[in-house]
Design a protein around this motif. Structure first.
Motif, PDB file in Angstrom:
ATOM      1  N   ALA A  41       0.857  -1.186   0.000  1.00  0.00           N
ATOM      2  CA  ALA A  41       0.000   0.000   0.000  1.00  0.00           C
ATOM      3  C   ALA A  41       0.892   1.234   0.000  1.00  0.00           C
ATOM      4  CB  ALA A  41      -0.928  -0.005   1.211  1.00  0.00           C
ATOM      5  N   ASN A  42       0.912   1.952  -1.118  1.00  0.00           N
ATOM      6  CA  ASN A  42       1.766   3.131  -1.232  1.00  0.00           C
ATOM      7  C   ASN A  42       1.279   3.976  -2.395  1.00  0.00           C
ATOM      8  OD1 ASN A  42       4.013   4.960  -1.228  1.00  0.00           O
ATOM      9  ND2 ASN A  42       5.239   3.352  -0.295  1.00  0.00           N
ATOM     10  N   GLU A  43       1.366   5.295  -2.213  1.00  0.00           N
ATOM     11  CA  GLU A  43       0.971   6.200  -3.287  1.00  0.00           C
ATOM     12  C   GLU A  43       2.073   6.372  -4.321  1.00  0.00           C
ATOM     13  OE1 GLU A  43       2.207  10.292  -0.881  1.00  0.00           O
ATOM     14  OE2 GLU A  43       0.162   9.990  -1.605  1.00  0.00           O
ATOM     15  N   ARG A  44       3.263   5.827  -4.022  1.00  0.00           N
ATOM     16  CA  ARG A  44       4.357   5.860  -4.977  1.00  0.00           C
ATOM     17  C   ARG A  44       4.439   4.540  -5.735  1.00  0.00           C
ATOM     18  NH1 ARG A  44       9.575   8.688  -2.054  1.00  0.00           N
ATOM     19  NH2 ARG A  44       8.511  10.559  -1.248  1.00  0.00           N
ATOM     20  N   PRO A  45       4.798   4.579  -7.001  1.00  0.00           N
ATOM     21  CA  PRO A  45       4.934   3.321  -7.745  1.00  0.00           C
ATOM     22  C   PRO A  45       6.148   2.528  -7.291  1.00  0.00           C
ATOM     23  CG  PRO A  45       5.592   5.198  -9.098  1.00  0.00           C
ATOM     24  CD  PRO A  45       5.022   5.764  -7.834  1.00  0.00           C
ATOM     25  N   LEU A  46       6.087   1.223  -7.515  1.00  0.00           N
ATOM     26  CA  LEU A  46       7.212   0.367  -7.161  1.00  0.00           C
ATOM     27  C   LEU A  46       8.394   0.600  -8.089  1.00  0.00           C
ATOM     28  CD1 LEU A  46       5.222  -2.959  -6.578  1.00  0.00           C
ATOM     29  CD2 LEU A  46       6.041  -1.348  -4.845  1.00  0.00           C
TER      30      LEU A  46
END
Length: 342
Positions: A41-46
């Protein structure tokens, strides 16, 4: 690694308790998933591939100019303009839940709190934040807090109980009176007073709860040391001049640890429950922090949104139930009266 016959019997007895055995593996999976919450869960891409060059926004901040933007500030990967720039000359992969615990979804079709949807699987809270993302991070905070509190409480409790039980006499009488007075102090009131003076955080709560939580184990270890120190092999070691520290560590402490280990899962359960209750009352982690108590508060304040209350109830109940089942299996494994049913 080859275990002793006693250890093999205890492991077999633990596996024989199917409910506790599978609860143990589910808890390990839950710990593994939540410890890597940033990858789920993160608003930044992997990963971002822009003009044949790879970037990892999870580990490094990149200015918007890196991807053809105009600002030198950190890139907002949820911005439609930035996404358009990256997709022109590359691609990016978001986590399964493309939200951080503090990310507000401004594209809701209904006012917050929004019901579960394809974009927000468990819905949003009253501030538009994704409930699933906050649940994952709240699980991690609760588990880490409980493990740290249980670990350090166990060390202090075993140490104090060993000293009281082995030396006894006046030392035990004085420490027992001090412990009784200390355990009678109202922990909740102390937390309320301290929270009005300072902003409580993870470290502050851990330190305050550690001052009181160790007494649960000290009484158990003290009783085991009282029982064991009068046995013949301990008296023989003392007569042979074996150092006191070695007698405690090698001859008495292993027996006392049997009762101690059976208490640890229940102590972990109590630690997580305490943090959840403090967050619910508003005396726990700083406002806005993702926690199970804050999720319960969201369900209480928004009764017209049943998904918040249902998520809070089942997430807390499942975690605490797993720990209770594990504790029962550990208790049976160390009980010599239990027999393995084939």
């Amino acid at each position: 690694m080859k275990f002793s016959p006693l250890t093999q019997r205890r492991l077999a007895q633990f596996r024989a308790n199917k409910r506790g055995f599978w609860s143990f593996w589910l808890f390990l999976i839950l710990c593994f998933v939540t410890l890597g919450a940033e990858f789920i869960a993160n608003e930044r891409p992997l990963v971002v591939c822009y003009k044949s060059q790879l970037y990892c926004p999870l580990f490094k901040n990149y200015p918007e100019t890196t991807f053809g933007g105009t600002f030198e500030t950190n890139t907002n990967y949820r911005d439609a303009f930035v996404q358009e720039l990256i997709k022109k000359d590359g691609w990016m992969i978001f986590p399964p839940v493309p939200y951080s615990p503090s990310t507000v979804n401004y594209n809701l079709s209904v006012p917050a709190p929004a019901p579960p949807s394809r974009d927000n699987w468990f819905g949003t809270d009253d501030q538009g934040r994704d409930v699933l993302a906050r649940l994952i991070y709240g699980y991690r905070v609760s588990i880490l807090f409980g493990l740290c509190l249980t670990f350090f409480s166990g060390i202090i409790g075993v140490f104090m109980g060993a000293l009281q039980g082995y030396f006894g006499g006046r030392f035990d009488m004085i420490t027992q009176r001090v412990t009784e007075i200390w355990s009678g102090l109202p922990v909740l009131y102390l937390l309320m007073i301290l929270s009005s003076m300072i902003e409580p955080g993870f470290g502050w709560l851990l330190g305050i709860m550690l001052l009181f939580n160790w007494m649960v184990l000290s009484s158990v270890v003290r009783a085991e040391f009282f029982r064991t120190r009068s046995l013949d092999y301990v008296r023989a070691a003392e007569a042979l001049g074996v150092p006191t520290f070695r007698i405690i560590m090698r001859h008495i402490l292993p027996n006392a640890m049997v009762a101690t280990i059976t208490y640890l899962p229940f102590m972990l359960n109590t630690s997580i429950s305490t943090l959840t209750a403090l967050d619910f009352l508003g005396f726990g982690l700083p406002p806005g922090s993702a926690s199970l108590g804050e999720l319960i508060t969201q369900g209480k304040n928004n009764i017209h949104t049943p998904w918040l209350g249902i998520t809070a109830f089942f997430s807390t109940a499942v975690l605490l139930s797993l720990l209770i089942f594990i504790g029962e299996a550990v208790r049976d494994a160390f009980d010599p009266r239990k027999t393995i049913l084939r």
